[in-house]
Design a protein around this motif. Structure first.
Motif, PDB file in Angstrom:
ATOM      1  N   LEU A 297       0.854  -1.195   0.000  1.00  0.00           N
ATOM      2  CA  LEU A 297       0.000   0.000   0.000  1.00  0.00           C
ATOM      3  C   LEU A 297       0.880   1.231   0.000  1.00  0.00           C
ATOM      4  N   TYR A 298       0.762   1.993  -1.063  1.00  0.00           N
ATOM      5  CA  TYR A 298       1.385   3.312  -1.088  1.00  0.00           C
ATOM      6  C   TYR A 298       0.234   4.299  -1.005  1.00  0.00           C
ATOM      7  N   ARG A 299       0.151   5.031   0.119  1.00  0.00           N
ATOM      8  CA  ARG A 299      -0.954   5.977   0.307  1.00  0.00           C
ATOM      9  C   ARG A 299      -0.639   7.256  -0.484  1.00  0.00           C
ATOM     10  N   SER A 300      -1.025   7.262  -1.748  1.00  0.00           N
ATOM     11  CA  SER A 300      -0.579   8.346  -2.644  1.00  0.00           C
ATOM     12  C   SER A 300      -1.092   9.717  -2.223  1.00  0.00           C
ATOM     13  N   GLU A 301      -2.148   9.769  -1.424  1.00  0.00           N
ATOM     14  CA  GLU A 301      -2.700  11.084  -1.069  1.00  0.00           C
ATOM     15  C   GLU A 301      -1.711  11.948  -0.300  1.00  0.00           C
TER      16      GLU A 301
END
Ligand code: PEP
Ligand code: MG
Length: 580
Positions: A297-301
């Motif tokens: 999971l890369y939390r792009s936000e």
């Protein structure tokens, strides 16, 4: 010595001086009388503040226009109009002369009266103007009080940050080198501040309610992020004790490092994948440090949440490339923008919502801002030819939403083709399962999704109707609640029936007390903060799939989370006495 007890949010011990961070301009308004001949100078002060605020707002408007389109820019246009509103200025000047109070007080009184009046209106347009007035007057007050919005990035000595509530954007900008511990009045274990503290490996105790009132700036503190305790002004003996604990913790983590290059495989040969959750590209190297198999999971936000950092297609593309290249071929799952809730994009989401957690978040926000969404999708698609990239959508509530999002991906693909930008045609697109409706219909979603990733932080929040950031209801957020366990099982089973993998990227995936249970339920991939990987791997390597399945069957037969907790504790005592 005083002892405060809160929620253990990020493990480890920190010892240092308190840095009290309170940024609530509305609670610091000075009030004093002025003589008649001081009023002109006071008015000039106000005019200068208006001019400075106009410069700020113009910059924000231009940035919004560049990155978000006309709708967002209009918000700042409205703020500019408000700053130039002659009637309003007349009213303020009149009140200044009539009351002879300082201009901050006058401004605060008038803005309060106006916001109250507008908020009471039944007209939604007028209601929204109340938010604008709040925003504009806050900006003017910052100017008048010369509050340079005390910046956490300026901290230059080792401190323990003590604050009421740290927004994710604040947590991102704080100087992580010097912030040794975090102590907060608000927040729960799966709030984004807790997640960031764990990602940055900063011990943290949250949900203390009164920490900012009970701790003075500069006071010596011990933060025990494992036990959820904060010791204020500890004595010599206590300090000695904790220094020893710190050394022991260091030794244990060095020992666990020996597992780094071994597979996450049970004693009877069942292998699963352990991955890391990241919030900023720099964290990608944790995958190598902890011997993980990639990024789950890369939390792009968080690219958008960093104040002052724009994130247009090119900037995103470079950030994603950096992550993918750091992975050297290992898989990376990037989640599309999950804003809203407690993750507000500063300057761009100024509309207040009554129920932000049930509001305009994540995929809902993206589908309503197609250009913004497509910017991100094009950046991701272009990046897909440089490595092993998967895309995942957050907050999917059902098949319609997922299919609409897939259509936008197709549009973004066509745009890439037009521009001659290559992308990987068979890029995998998955759904986060974090809303009960998605878990209940996982069999339907599995027909279109290439994989699932269970977001237990939100799944627990929405199943039990308990705000994950609210310390008062934190006791309800029980991931071992039978309802949550059934949702997890249903999702994993549906994935396997459809022949797709089931991952988990919520905090439960890194909880050592849940590892065996999740293995038993059939989870294929566990994604967590880097520092949790060694212990989780130790559990996996020290057990058998068969034992875990028995545990899972017993857990599913329990009628309450209390029973499941007891079952899991007993199991841990029997199989891993040194960890329980
Ligand atoms: C979750 O909800 O479990 C999740 C992984 O997403 P986030 O914590 O960013 O909401
Ligand atoms: Mg979530």
């Amino acid at each position: 010595m005083k002892e405060l007890t809160g929620i253990p949010a990020s493990q480890g011990v920190a010892i240092g001086k308190a840095f009290l961070y309170v940024d609530d301009v509305f609670s610091q308004i000075p009030r004093y009388f002025l003589s008649k001949d001081e009023l002109d100078a006071e008015w000039n002060r106000f005019r200068e503040a208006v001019i400075a605020a106009e410069v700020e707002v113009r910059e924000l408007r231009d940035r919004a226009q560049r990155e978000m389109g006309e709708d967002q820019a209009k918000i700042f246009e409205a703020h500019l109009l408000m700053l130039a509103d002659e009637d309003l200025q007349e009213q303020i000047q009149h009140r200044l002369h009539a009351s002879q109070f300082n201009i901050e007080w006058v401004l605060w009184e008038i803005s309060r009266e106006l916001t109250q009046k507008l908020s009471a209106s039944t007209d939604p347009y007028l209601k929204e103007r109340a938010v604008d007035i709040y925003d504009v007057s806050r900006r003017l007050l910052h100017q008048l009080l010369s509050i340079k919005k005390l910046s956490l990035s300026d901290i230059q000595e080792e401190v323990i940050l003590v604050t009421h509530n740290l927004l994710p954007s604040d947590a991102l900008t704080m100087n992580k080198r010097w912030v040794k511990g975090i102590v907060m009045d608000m927040g729960g274990n799966t709030s984004h501040t807790a997640i960031l503290a764990r990602a940055f490996e900063i011990p943290a105790v949250l949900g203390l309610s009164t920490a900012t009132r009970e701790i003075n700036d500069g006071e010596l503190l011990i933060v025990d992020g494992t036990a959820g305790k904060v010791l204020v002004s500890p004595g010599v003996h206590m300090l000695e004790r904790y220094k020893k604990v710190t050394l022991q913790l260091k030794k244990i983590s060095e020992e666990l490092q020996q597992l780094r290059d071994l597979p996450a495989e049970t004693k009877d040969g069942h292998r699963v994948s352990l991955k890391v959750n990241i919030e900023v590209p720099e964290e990608a190297e944790l995958v190598h440090r902890y011997g993980a198999e990639g990024i789950g999971l890369y939390r792009s936000e968080f690219l958008f949440l960093t104040p002052g950092q724009s994130a247009d297609e090119e900037e995103q593309y470079h950030a994603y490339i950096k992550v993918v290249e750091t992975m050297e071929g290992k898989p990376v799952t990037i989640r599309t923008l999950d804003v809203g809730g407690d993750k507000i994009i500063p300057d761009l989401q100024s509309t207040e919502e009554k129920n932000p957690l049930l509001g305009w978040r994540a995929i809902r926000f993206c589908l309503a801002h197609r250009e913004l969404f497509k910017n991100q999708l094009r950046a991701l698609l272009r990046c897909s030819v440089h490595g092993n990239l998967r895309i995942m959508f957050p907050m999917i509530s059902g098949i319609e939403e997922f299919e609409t999002a897939l259509e936008v991906v197709e549009e973004a693909k066509r745009e890439c083709q037009k521009k001659g930008a290559p992308y990987s045609e068979d890029i995998q697109i998955g759904a986060m399962i974090e809303i009960p409706s998605a878990a209940m219909t996982a069999d339907i979603l599995a027909r279109r999704a290439a994989f699932f990733s269970i977001g237990t932080n939100d799944l627990v929040q929405y199943s039990l109707a308990a705000d994950r950031g609210n310390e008062r209801v934190a006791y309800l957020a029980q991931p071992f609640h039978p309802a949550v366990l059934r949702f997890i099982k249903q999702t994993i089973d549906a994935a396997h029936q459809a022949g797709i993998p089931a991952a988990m990227c919520g905090e439960l995936a890194g909880n050592v007390r849940a590892t065996a249970l999740l293995l038993g339920l059939g989870l294929d991939e566990f994604s967590m903060s880097g520092s949790s990987i060694p212990l989780v791997k130790q559990i996996i390597r020290g057990t058998t799939k068969r034992d875990c399945e028995t545990l899972a069957t017993q857990a599913l037969a329990c009628s309450s989370y209390v029973e499941v907790n007891r079952l899991v504790n007993d199991w841990m005592k029997e199989h891993f006495p040194n960890l329980s």
